[in-house]
Write a protein that holds these residues in place. Structure first.
Motif, PDB file in Angstrom:
ATOM      1  N   ALA A  15       0.834  -1.211   0.000  1.00 50.25           N
ATOM      2  CA  ALA A  15       0.000   0.000   0.000  1.00 50.25           C
ATOM      3  C   ALA A  15       0.865   1.255   0.000  1.00 50.25           C
ATOM      4  N   ILE A  16       1.903   1.252   0.799  1.00 47.78           N
ATOM      5  CA  ILE A  16       2.828   2.400   0.838  1.00 47.78           C
ATOM      6  C   ILE A  16       3.499   2.575  -0.523  1.00 47.78           C
ATOM      7  N   ALA A  17       3.924   1.478  -1.137  1.00 49.53           N
ATOM      8  CA  ALA A  17       4.563   1.555  -2.453  1.00 49.53           C
ATOM      9  C   ALA A  17       3.593   2.113  -3.498  1.00 49.53           C
ATOM     10  N   VAL A  18       2.339   1.675  -3.452  1.00 51.97           N
ATOM     11  CA  VAL A  18       1.335   2.180  -4.399  1.00 51.97           C
ATOM     12  C   VAL A  18       1.099   3.673  -4.181  1.00 51.97           C
ATOM     13  N   ILE A  19       1.008   4.093  -2.934  1.00 51.07           N
ATOM     14  CA  ILE A  19       0.813   5.514  -2.621  1.00 51.07           C
ATOM     15  C   ILE A  19       1.997   6.338  -3.136  1.00 51.07           C
ATOM     16  N   ILE A  20       3.202   5.860  -2.942  1.00 48.54           N
ATOM     17  CA  ILE A  20       4.394   6.577  -3.420  1.00 48.54           C
ATOM     18  C   ILE A  20       4.390   6.667  -4.938  1.00 48.54           C
ATOM     19  N   VAL A  21       4.068   5.590  -5.615  1.00 52.98           N
ATOM     20  CA  VAL A  21       4.032   5.599  -7.088  1.00 52.98           C
ATOM     21  C   VAL A  21       2.960   6.568  -7.583  1.00 52.98           C
ATOM     22  N   ILE A  22       1.786   6.541  -6.978  1.00 57.27           N
ATOM     23  CA  ILE A  22       0.707   7.471  -7.383  1.00 57.27           C
ATOM     24  C   ILE A  22       1.139   8.905  -7.137  1.00 57.27           C
ATOM     25  N   TRP A  23       1.726   9.192  -5.975  1.00 61.12           N
ATOM     26  CA  TRP A  23       2.191  10.552  -5.688  1.00 61.12           C
ATOM     27  C   TRP A  23       3.236  10.977  -6.722  1.00 61.12           C
ATOM     28  N   TYR A  24       4.138  10.090  -7.047  1.00 60.85           N
ATOM     29  CA  TYR A  24       5.201  10.353  -8.013  1.00 60.85           C
ATOM     30  C   TYR A  24       4.604  10.738  -9.375  1.00 60.85           C
ATOM     31  N   ILE A  25       3.624   9.972  -9.812  1.00 58.33           N
ATOM     32  CA  ILE A  25       2.961  10.245 -11.105  1.00 58.33           C
ATOM     33  C   ILE A  25       2.224  11.574 -11.062  1.00 58.33           C
ATOM     34  N   VAL A  26       1.497  11.837  -9.992  1.00 58.71           N
ATOM     35  CA  VAL A  26       0.751  13.091  -9.858  1.00 58.71           C
ATOM     36  C   VAL A  26       1.710  14.282  -9.835  1.00 58.71           C
ATOM     37  N   VAL A 148       5.546  31.174 -13.631  1.00 63.24           N
ATOM     38  CA  VAL A 148       6.950  30.870 -13.368  1.00 63.24           C
ATOM     39  C   VAL A 148       7.202  30.763 -11.862  1.00 63.24           C
ATOM     40  N   ARG A 149       6.615  31.671 -11.093  1.00 70.83           N
ATOM     41  CA  ARG A 149       6.786  31.639  -9.638  1.00 70.83           C
ATOM     42  C   ARG A 149       6.282  30.318  -9.058  1.00 70.83           C
ATOM     43  N   MET A 150       5.086  29.894  -9.466  1.00 73.44           N
ATOM     44  CA  MET A 150       4.541  28.620  -8.959  1.00 73.44           C
ATOM     45  C   MET A 150       5.429  27.442  -9.362  1.00 73.44           C
ATOM     46  N   PHE A 151       5.888  27.447 -10.609  1.00 75.88           N
ATOM     47  CA  PHE A 151       6.738  26.359 -11.101  1.00 75.88           C
ATOM     48  C   PHE A 151       8.050  26.323 -10.332  1.00 75.88           C
ATOM     49  N   ASN A 152       8.711  27.486 -10.219  1.00 76.45           N
ATOM     50  CA  ASN A 152      10.010  27.545  -9.541  1.00 76.45           C
ATOM     51  C   ASN A 152       9.889  27.187  -8.064  1.00 76.45           C
ATOM     52  N   THR A 153       8.789  27.574  -7.434  1.00 75.70           N
ATOM     53  CA  THR A 153       8.577  27.219  -6.027  1.00 75.70           C
ATOM     54  C   THR A 153       8.440  25.711  -5.879  1.00 75.70           C
ATOM     55  N   LYS A 154       7.646  25.119  -6.731  1.00 73.82           N
ATOM     56  CA  LYS A 154       7.466  23.658  -6.682  1.00 73.82           C
ATOM     57  C   LYS A 154       8.794  22.955  -6.977  1.00 73.82           C
ATOM     58  N   LEU A 155       9.551  23.535  -7.888  1.00 77.06           N
ATOM     59  CA  LEU A 155      10.839  22.967  -8.286  1.00 77.06           C
ATOM     60  C   LEU A 155      11.839  22.942  -7.128  1.00 77.06           C
ATOM     61  N   GLU A 156      11.757  23.937  -6.262  1.00 77.98           N
ATOM     62  CA  GLU A 156      12.751  24.093  -5.206  1.00 77.98           C
ATOM     63  C   GLU A 156      12.321  23.539  -3.858  1.00 77.98           C
ATOM     64  N   THR A 157      11.079  23.076  -3.743  1.00 78.00           N
ATOM     65  CA  THR A 157      10.609  22.578  -2.446  1.00 78.00           C
ATOM     66  C   THR A 157      10.663  21.052  -2.387  1.00 78.00           C
ATOM     67  N   PHE A 158      10.831  20.574  -1.158  1.00 78.60           N
ATOM     68  CA  PHE A 158      10.884  19.134  -0.930  1.00 78.60           C
ATOM     69  C   PHE A 158       9.463  18.639  -0.724  1.00 78.60           C
ATOM     70  N   PRO A 159       9.085  17.521  -1.206  1.00 81.15           N
ATOM     71  CA  PRO A 159       9.807  16.445  -1.863  1.00 81.15           C
ATOM     72  C   PRO A 159       9.774  16.525  -3.398  1.00 81.15           C
ATOM     73  N   LYS A 165      14.630  17.088 -10.122  1.00 82.77           N
ATOM     74  CA  LYS A 165      16.019  16.714 -10.428  1.00 82.77           C
ATOM     75  C   LYS A 165      16.069  15.500 -11.341  1.00 82.77           C
ATOM     76  N   LYS A 166      15.261  14.511 -11.032  1.00 81.80           N
ATOM     77  CA  LYS A 166      15.276  13.264 -11.800  1.00 81.80           C
ATOM     78  C   LYS A 166      14.916  13.498 -13.269  1.00 81.80           C
ATOM     79  N   PHE A 167      13.969  14.400 -13.526  1.00 88.68           N
ATOM     80  CA  PHE A 167      13.510  14.628 -14.893  1.00 88.68           C
ATOM     81  C   PHE A 167      14.063  15.922 -15.501  1.00 88.68           C
ATOM     82  N   ASN A 168      15.070  16.489 -14.866  1.00 92.95           N
ATOM     83  CA  ASN A 168      15.795  17.664 -15.376  1.00 92.95           C
ATOM     84  C   ASN A 168      14.914  18.882 -15.633  1.00 92.95           C
ATOM     85  N   PHE A 169      13.929  19.110 -14.771  1.00 92.61           N
ATOM     86  CA  PHE A 169      13.172  20.353 -14.843  1.00 92.61           C
ATOM     87  C   PHE A 169      14.080  21.446 -14.293  1.00 92.61           C
TER      88      PHE A 169
END
Length: 190
Positions: A15-26, A148-159, A165-169
């Motif tokens: 279940a945790i793995a499925v949740i992580i994969v879904i979050w990753y895709i979203v 751009v502000r929304m994109f850059n903020t999302k780009l710089e925040t964890f997780p 980084k993985k997809f070179n955004f």
């Protein structure tokens, strides 16, 4: 009994793995949506820049008839227009657009010295059209910068930074004023 706990543990891990994969895709899909919004916003700016680009030669020709000895200003406007047309990167285009805006202000300042030109209906019509385009451009730039502000903020925040980084955004440039003098307060004297 021991086997039941094992199945429960496997179920929880799955279940945790499925949740992580879904979050990753979203999260990835959100990056793509935001990137496309930035591209759309820049394309909207392009539409207004094209309108302005098409108005400038008519404006320059109208001013030429009245202010032939103001050749330097007219040449600067034409050169700035050509620089925008020849821009190869987003950053270069943004910088050249700021230069063009400054040269257009100079052109209108020149026009102030010629009462006949200020009264010319063609000039007034072109000036009004250009003012409307500049207003639309300002709104399009605000929309672009918000995306751009929304994109850059999302780009710089964890997780989500991990996905970026993985997809070179990469961080996108804001549309900013290049000339520091344009940021200063305007002095109005009567």
């Amino acid at each position: 009994m021991d086997l039941t706990w094992l199945w429960i543990l496997i179920g929880i891990v799955a279940a945790i793995a499925v949740i992580i994969v879904i979050w990753y895709i979203v999260a990835y899909n959100n990056f793509i949506k935001m990137k496309n919004s930035i591209e759309e916003a820049f394309a909207t700016i392009d539409v207004y820049l094209k309108k302005r680009f098409d108005l400038i030669p008519n404006l320059v020709e109208t001013v030429k008839g009245y202010a032939a000895h103001e050749r330097g200003t007219l040449d600067e406007v034409t050169a700035a227009r050509n620089s925008v047309a020849n821009s190869s990167t987003t950053e270069e285009r943004l910088a050249n657009e700021n230069i063009l805006s400054g040269t257009l202000r100079s052109l209108f300042a020149v026009a102030e010295a010629y009462p006949d030109l200020k009264a010319n209906t063609n000039f007034l019509d072109l000036q009004n059209q250009l003012n409307m385009v500049e207003t639309d451009l300002a709104n399009a730039r605000k929309y672009y910068n918000a995306n751009v502000r929304m994109f850059n903020t999302k780009l710089e925040t964890f997780p989500t930074r991990l996905i970026a980084k993985k997809f070179n955004f990469t961080k996108q440039p804001m549309y900013e004023v290049e000339n520091a003098a344009e940021r200063e307060n305007v002095k109005v004297q009567f």
